[in-house]
Motif scaffolding. Structure first.
Motif, PDB file in Angstrom:
ATOM      1  N   PRO A 104       4.402  -2.124  -4.174  1.00 30.03           N
ATOM      2  CA  PRO A 104       5.064  -2.773  -3.032  1.00 30.03           C
ATOM      3  C   PRO A 104       6.374  -2.074  -2.669  1.00 30.03           C
ATOM      4  CG  PRO A 104       5.300  -4.093  -5.030  1.00 30.03           C
ATOM      5  CD  PRO A 104       4.479  -2.901  -5.403  1.00 30.03           C
ATOM      6  N   ALA A 105       7.049  -2.573  -1.632  1.00 29.28           N
ATOM      7  CA  ALA A 105       8.319  -1.970  -1.214  1.00 29.28           C
ATOM      8  C   ALA A 105       9.433  -2.323  -2.182  1.00 29.28           C
ATOM      9  CB  ALA A 105       8.686  -2.435   0.192  1.00 29.28           C
ATOM     10  N   ILE A 106       9.350  -3.482  -2.790  1.00 29.33           N
ATOM     11  CA  ILE A 106      10.313  -3.820  -3.837  1.00 29.33           C
ATOM     12  C   ILE A 106       9.552  -3.670  -5.148  1.00 29.33           C
ATOM     13  CG2 ILE A 106       9.873  -6.329  -3.596  1.00 29.33           C
ATOM     14  CD1 ILE A 106      12.878  -6.711  -4.325  1.00 29.33           C
ATOM     15  N   LYS A 162       0.800  -1.227   0.000  1.00 33.36           N
ATOM     16  CA  LYS A 162       0.000   0.000   0.000  1.00 33.36           C
ATOM     17  C   LYS A 162       0.839   1.286   0.000  1.00 33.36           C
ATOM     18  CE  LYS A 162      -4.518  -1.193   0.662  1.00 33.36           C
ATOM     19  NZ  LYS A 162      -4.924  -2.068  -0.210  1.00 33.36           N
ATOM     20  N   ILE A 163       1.973   1.207  -0.679  1.00 31.86           N
ATOM     21  CA  ILE A 163       2.792   2.422  -0.730  1.00 31.86           C
ATOM     22  C   ILE A 163       2.361   3.240  -1.946  1.00 31.86           C
ATOM     23  CG2 ILE A 163       5.165   3.278  -0.901  1.00 31.86           C
ATOM     24  CD1 ILE A 163       5.888   0.335   0.140  1.00 31.86           C
ATOM     25  N   PRO A 164       2.065   4.537  -1.761  1.00 31.21           N
ATOM     26  CA  PRO A 164       1.609   5.347  -2.895  1.00 31.21           C
ATOM     27  C   PRO A 164       2.614   5.286  -4.047  1.00 31.21           C
ATOM     28  CG  PRO A 164       1.461   6.598  -0.848  1.00 31.21           C
ATOM     29  CD  PRO A 164       2.157   5.312  -0.517  1.00 31.21           C
ATOM     30  N   ASN A 165       2.121   5.001  -5.215  1.00 34.39           N
ATOM     31  CA  ASN A 165       2.970   4.832  -6.392  1.00 34.39           C
ATOM     32  C   ASN A 165       3.328   6.194  -6.993  1.00 34.39           C
ATOM     33  OD1 ASN A 165       3.975   4.296  -8.946  1.00 34.39           O
ATOM     34  ND2 ASN A 165       2.716   2.458  -9.183  1.00 34.39           N
ATOM     35  N   GLU A 166       4.602   6.534  -6.978  1.00 38.00           N
ATOM     36  CA  GLU A 166       5.033   7.845  -7.478  1.00 38.00           C
ATOM     37  C   GLU A 166       4.760   7.983  -8.969  1.00 38.00           C
ATOM     38  OE1 GLU A 166       7.046   5.672  -6.004  1.00 38.00           O
ATOM     39  OE2 GLU A 166       7.672   6.563  -4.092  1.00 38.00           O
ATOM     40  N   ASN A 191      10.300   2.069   3.302  1.00 30.95           N
ATOM     41  CA  ASN A 191       9.012   1.403   3.482  1.00 30.95           C
ATOM     42  C   ASN A 191       9.103  -0.110   3.605  1.00 30.95           C
ATOM     43  OD1 ASN A 191       7.018   3.597   3.415  1.00 30.95           O
ATOM     44  ND2 ASN A 191       7.898   3.994   1.407  1.00 30.95           N
ATOM     45  N   CYS A 192      10.297  -0.660   3.483  1.00 32.75           N
ATOM     46  CA  CYS A 192      10.452  -2.114   3.515  1.00 32.75           C
ATOM     47  C   CYS A 192      10.397  -2.617   4.967  1.00 32.75           C
ATOM     48  CB  CYS A 192      11.780  -2.477   2.863  1.00 32.75           C
ATOM     49  SG  CYS A 192      12.429  -4.083   3.307  1.00 32.75           S
ATOM     50  N   THR A 193       9.630  -3.667   5.187  1.00 28.98           N
ATOM     51  CA  THR A 193       9.451  -4.221   6.536  1.00 28.98           C
ATOM     52  C   THR A 193      10.786  -4.654   7.132  1.00 28.98           C
ATOM     53  OG1 THR A 193       7.574  -5.275   5.493  1.00 28.98           O
ATOM     54  CG2 THR A 193       7.858  -5.706   7.830  1.00 28.98           C
TER      55      THR A 193
END
Ligand SMILES: Cc1cc2nc3c(=O)[nH]c(=O)nc-3n(C[C@H](O)[C@H](O)[C@H](O)COP(=O)(O)OP(=O)(O)OC[C@H]3O[C@@H](n4cnc5c(N)ncnc54)[C@H](O)[C@@H]3O)c2cc1C
Ligand code: SF4
Ligand code: SF4
Lengths: 666, 145
Positions: free
Chosen positions: A270-272, A257-261, A290-292
Motif C-alpha cells: 500500500p501507499a502507507i 497495487k504499488i510494486p513492493n521494492e 503514490n498516496c491518494t
C-alpha cells in the motif's frame, strides 16, 4: 649551516634491483649541505632506524632525507626516528624512489639519474623545513554510521558496546540492508532473517545508538575528531513517538497495487507501508508519490483508523545537526537488473529473474511463501538455468571485476531449488567456480554431489522465448566448445554486484576517493583496508567492493576497533602543515594588504579578519588571520594571495621553489 | 644517448595524483623515467609562477594533475586551480610561452594506469616539440651572466 643526512634504502631488492643505491648515496654525499650519506638494505627495520637515530646524534644532523618508499607509507616511521634522536620530526622528508622510480622504470642510467635528482630535490627542500609542533585537537566521542545493512549494524553495535555514542543514518524506512532480503545464507544455510533480526532489534534498543531511518546525510564539514554533520530526516508523515506499530493504517489504505521494492517488484504494497514485517523501526511511512491524498487531496483513510492519532500529513523534512568524531561508510552495494542484458532479452521475459529475486522467492516470508514459481504463470519450473558471472568479468560490459559472491549464492540457489523441487533439474553455466573461503568449496561440492546441480563450464550467448519455454544457448568449453541448448522453464541471472546508487554523491560530500566503478577506495589495499584517505572516515562492507556477509562483518568490527582507538583519548594530534599570514613589525604589521581575496576560496572558512588598533582603539589596518584550528592545509589561499603574504608550512614558497630549482639544475 | 630525452616536471596533489602514481608503482606499470614529481597538498596550492620557474630552470614540459572535479580532498581546491589555469594560459599565450608544453589532467588515487599513460603521451609530445631552448636561453641565469 645545514647538516643534512641522506639515507638510501634498498628495500630488499625492491629498489636496489633497479636503482644503483650505493652510487646514489655516493653522489648525494657531495650535495651542498649534506653531512652524511649512507645506503642500507632495510631502512624501516629496527637496525635501519637505529642507523638513522645514531647518525642524527653522531653527525649533529639538522635534517634528514630518507630515500625509500612513498611518504604515504613510512613518513610517520622516520619522523618518529627523528623525534627519538632529539630532532624535530618535521625536519624529515622522504624521496620516493620506489613507487615513483624503481617500480616503474627499467634499470639504467636514466633511472639512476632520476633517483639522484629526486634526492637532490628533497635535500634542497628539507634545508628549508621549519621545526613544527603538532597541533592538539579535541575529539568528539560519537561515531556516525552511514547505512544500516549488516556491516553498519555490526559497526554500530561494536562501537556502542565499547561505550561510545553512535548515530546511525539509514536511507530506507528500515535497517537490515540486503541481508534482510536473503532466504538462507551460504555456507551454512542458516536463515538470514533469524540471525539478522535480533541484531536489528539490538540496534534499536541500545541506549548508546540513535537511529535515523528514512534519512540521508545532507552535508559534512570539519575534520577528524570534529565533524559537523547535517542529516536530512525525510518526512515519514507519521509521528514516530505516537505510532505503536499496530499496522491498521497499512491494511486500510485503498492503494494496494504499488510494486513492493523489498520484494523487487514481485509483490505489491500500500501507499502507507513498512517494508517488511520485521522492520526496525516498526513504523510505517507514507509514500507521497503514490498516496491518494497527496495526489488528489482526498482520502486520509489511514488517519481515520489510526488509534494513537500518529498520522501527520503536514510533516516536513527535518534537518538534524550532529557533532561526531569519526564516520563509518557502510552503504553497501546493489545488483544489476535483468534489463542490463540485451542478449537475455532486456528484462522483458518475466521468467528471467535476478539472484535477489530468487532469494525473495525462496524465502518463507516472500511473495510465494518460499515456493519456487514461474512469475509468468505460477507453474513450478522443472528445468531451471542459473547463469553465473552475468555481467561480471566482462570488459565488454564495463565490469572487469569478479563480483565474488555469485559463485557461492548460485550454488546455494541450486541447493535450495533441489530442496523445494525434488524432481527438478538445475543447470549452472559458469566461468570458474570460485569458492575460496572456510567451508566454501565443500558447499559447492555439496551442490554438485548431493543435490545434482549440473555445472556447465561456458557462457550463455542468448536466451529467447519459444512456446512458453526459455531457450538458453550456451557453450560447453569442457566438451569441445559444443553448443548447448537447454529448454528451460525459468532462468536466474547472477547479475554483477555494483556500487550502490548515490555512492558518488556521498563520496563527494565526504571528500573520500572512489574507484572507476564508484566503489569507495581504501587508503591502502593491504595495510589500511578499512580506512579511507581522509582521516577519521572509515569504510566497511560491500560499499568497498562486493563482499559476502562474513567479510562485511569482519571489516565492520575492524572499523569499530579503529574508531574505539581514536576515541580512547580525549585529544588527538594533527599535522601542523597549515597556512599562516606573515606578521612583521610596525608600521606595516604584515605584508597582507587586507584585500581578503583569500577569504572566499578557503573551503573551511578558516580565514578571519584581524583588526590592528592603536592604543586609543583606532583601526590601523585589517589583516587576514588564519585560524589554526580550522585550516586543513590545502594551500589554495597561498596561491591566490597576490602579495605573497600567506605561506603554508610543509610546502612553503621557499621549499617549493628550491625543489623545482634543484630538480633540473643538475 | 644522442636521442633527446626531455625533462618533464609534474606538479601533483597529494591525495589523488600522488596516490595514483603510487598505485602505478604498486601495480608495476612501466613509464618513462623523464618525469620528476613535485608533491603539493592540493592543486589549489600550485602557484603558476612555479611553472615559469620550472621552464626557466630547464624543463621542456610540465604536467599539472590533481583530483577529478568534485573529488577534491579539500572540496574545491582543484576548481580554483582550473580557473587560475584558464587565466594563466591566456597570459602564457600572450607572452609567447608554448602552452602545448603544459598538460593539465585529472588522475585519481585509483587510476594508476592513467598516470603512466599521461606521462608517456606527454613524453612523446615533448619529444616531438623538441627541447624548449628558446625559453631556456631567456632564463634568469643567462640574463644575470
Ligand atoms: C542474491 C544474493 C545472495 C546473497 N547470499 C549471500 C549468502 O548466502 N551469504 C553471504 O555471506 N552473503 C550473501 N550475499 C551477500 C550479502 O548480501 C552482502 O554481503 C551484505 O548484504 C553486505 O552488507 P552491507 O551492509 O555491506 O551492504 P547492504 O546490505 O547493501 O546494506 C547497505 C545499507 O546502506 C543503506 N544505504 C545505502 N546508501 C545509503 C546512503 N547514501 N545513506 C544512508 N543509507 C544508505 C542501504 O539502504 C542498506 O540498508 C548475497 C548477495 C546477493 C545479491
Ligand atoms: S492517505 Fe495515503 S497512505 Fe493514507 S490511506 Fe490514503 S492513500 Fe493510503
Ligand atoms: S590553507 Fe588557506 S585556504 Fe586552505 S584551509 Fe588553510 S586557510 Fe583555508
Amino acid at each position: 649551516m645545514a647538516r643534512i643526512g641522506v639515507f638510501i634504502c634498498h628495500c630488499g631488492e625492491n629498489i636496489s634491483a633497479t636503482v644503483d643505491c650505493p652510487k646514489v648515496s655516493e653522489v648525494a654525499a657531495k650535495f651542498p649541505g649534506v653531512a652524511y650519506s649512507v645506503d642500507y638494505k632495510y631502512m624501516c627495520s629496527d637496525p635501519g632506524q637505529s642507523l638513522v637515530v645514531n647518525a642524527i646524534k653522531e653527525h649533529k644532523l639538522t635534517g634528514i632525507v630518507v630515500s625509500a618508499c612513498s611518504p604515504r607509507m613510512h613518513e610517520p616511521t622516520f619522523r618518529r626516528a627523528c623525534a627519538e634522536a632529539g630532532l624535530n620530526p618535521y625536519l624529515c622528508e622522504m624521496a620516493n624512489i620506489r613507487e615513483h622510480c624503481s617500480w616503474v622504470h627499467e634499470k639504467g642510467d636514466r633511472t639512476d639519474q632520476k633517483a639522484i635528482d629526486v634526492v637532490r630535490m628533497m635535500v634542497e627542500k628539507v634545508k628549508r623545513n621549519n621545526a613544527l609542533m603538532s597541533i592538539k585537537v579535541p575529539v568528539t566521542k560519537t561515531a556516525l554510521v552511514i547505512g544500516g545493512g549488516v556491516a553498519g549494524i555490526q559497526a554500530a553495535l561494536d562501537i556502542a558496546n565499547a561505550g561510545h555514542k553512535v548515530v546511525m543514518v539509514e536511507r530506507e524506512p528500515s535497517i537490515g540492508g540486503h541481508m534482510s532480503q536473503l532466504s538462507e545464507t551460504f555456507p551454512t544455510l542458516d536463515c538470514s532473517q533469524c540471525i539478522l533480526t535480533p541484531r536489528m532489534v539490538e540496534v534499536a534498543q541500545n541506549p548508546n545508538i540513535t537511529l535515523y531511518t528514512y534519512a540521508e546525510v545532507e552535508s559534512v564539514e570539519g575534520f577528524v575528531g570534529n565533524f559537523n554533520v547535517k542529516i536530512r530526516k525525510k518526512a515519514k508523515s507519521i509521528d514516530e513517538t505516537l505510532c505503536n506499530g499496530c499496522g491498521m493504517c497499512t491494511t486500510k489504505c485503498p492503494q494496494k497495487k504499488i510494486p513492493n521494492e523489498f520484494e523487487l517488484g514481485m509483490g505489491n504494497r500500500p501507499a502507507i507501508y513498512v517494508p517488511f514485517p520485521q522492520a526496525v523501526p516498526n513504523v510505517p511511512v507514507i509514500d507521497r508519490l503514490n498516496c491518494t491524498y497527496y495526489k488528489n487531496g482526498k482520502c486520509k483513510i489511514c488517519e481515520k483508523f489510526c488509534q494513537p492519532k500518529a498520522i501527520r500529513f503536514d510533516q516536513e523534512d527535518e534537518i538534524i545537526e550532529v557533532a561526531v568524531g569519526a564516520i563509518s561508510i557502510c552503504t553497501g552495494f546493489d545488483v544489476k537488473k535483468t534489463d542490463f542484458f540485451p542478449e537475455y532479452g532486456y528484462g522483458k521475459h518475466k521468467d528471467i529473474i535476478d539472484g535477489l529475486q530468487f532469494e525473495r522467492m525462496a524465502s518463507a516470508s516472500g511473495p510465494t511463501l518460499g515456493a519456487i514459481r514461474r512469475p509468468s504463470d505460477g507453474a513450478e519450473p522443472k528445468k531451471i538455468v542459473f547463469v553465473a558471472c552475468a555481467g561480471s568479468r566482462d570488459p565488454a560490459k564495463g565490469i572487469e571485476y569478479c563480483s565474488k559472491i555469485c559463485c557461492m549464492y548460485t550454488a546455494k540457489h541450486a541447493i535450495l531449488y533441489k530442496h523445494k523441487v525434488h524432481d527438478g533439474t538445475a543447470y549452472i553455466f559458469y566461468m570458474d567456480i570460485r569458492a575460496a573461503g572456510k567451508n566454501y568449496d565443500e558447499f559447492t561440492r555439496r551442490a554438485i554431489e548431493e543435490d545434482n546441480a549440473q555445472y556447465i563450464r561456458g557462457r550463455v550467448s542468448s536466451i529467447y522465448e519459444r512456446d512458453g519455454k526459455l531457450i538458453v544457448i550456451g557453450t560447453d568449453t569442457l566438451m569441445n566448445h559444443e553448443t548447448v541448448e537447454i529448454e528451460a522453464d525459468m532462468v536466474v541471472l547472477a547479475t554483477a554486484g555494483v556500487a550502490n546508487q548515490g555512492a558518488e554523491e556521498l563520496a563527494q560530500k565526504l571528500h573520500v576517493s572512489y574507484d572507476q566503478h564508484r566503489f569507495f577506495s581504501e587508503a591502502h589495499p593491504k595495510l589500511k583496508p578499512v580506512e579511507t584517505n581522509t582521516a577519521g572516515i572509515y569504510l566497511a562492507g560491500a560499499c568497498q567492493s562486493p563482499k559476502d556477509i562474513p567479510e562485511s562483518v569482519a571489516a565492520a568490527s575492524g572499523v569499530a576497533g579503529k574508531i574505539s582507538c581514536l576515541f580512547s583519548s580525549s585529544e588527538l594530534t594533527r599535522e601542523p602543515l597549515i597556512a599562516f599570514v606573515d606578521r612583521i613589525a610596525a608600521p606595516d604589521y604584515s605584508s597582507c594588504t587586507g584585500c581578503f581575496l583569500c577569504q572566499p576560496v578557503c573551503p573551511y572558512n578558516a580565514i578571519e579578519k584581524e583588526d590592528i588598533k592603536d592604543r586609543a582603539g583606532n583601526l590601523i589596518k585589517s589583516l587576514a588571520y588564519i585560524n589554526p584550528g580550522l585550516c586543513q592545509g590545502c594551500g589554495t589561499c597561498v596561491a591566490i594571495c597576490k602579495s605573497k603574504s600567506i605561506d603554508i608550512d610543509g610546502y612553503t614558497n621557499q621549499q617549493m621553489y628550491s625543489e623545482v630549482d634543484a630538480l633540473l639544475n643538475s | 644517448m644522442s636521442e633527446f630525452q626531455p625533462k618533464i616536471v609534474a606538479f601533483v596533489c597529494n591525495w589523488c595524483t600522488y596516490a595514483g602514481a603510487d598505485l602505478t608503482g604498486t601495480s608495476r606499470i612501466k613509464y618513462s623515467p623523464n618525469v620528476r614529481i613535485v608533491r603539493f597538498p592540493c592543486t589549489g596550492r600550485i602557484d603558476y609562477m612555479l611553472l615559469t620557474k620550472a621552464f626557466a630552470s630547464g624543463a621542456d614540459g610540465i604536467i599539472v594533475s590533481g583530483c577529478h572535479p568534485n573529488d577534491c580532498h579539500y572540496t574545491s581546491g582543484n576548481f580554483y586551480a582550473r580557473r587560475r589555469w584558464i587565466v594563466f594560459k591566456k597570459l602564457c599565450d600572450f607572452m609567447g610561452i608554448d602552452t602545448r608544453r603544459i598538460v593539465f589532467s585529472w588522475v585519481s588515487a585509483a587510476e594508476g594506469s592513467k598516470w603512466a599513460d599521461i606521462v608517456n603521451t606527454t613524453n612523446e609530445e615533448i619529444i616531438k616539440l623538441g627541447p624548449y631552448d628558446s625559453y631556456h636561453k631567456l632564463s634568469t641565469q643567462d640574463i644575470l651572466e
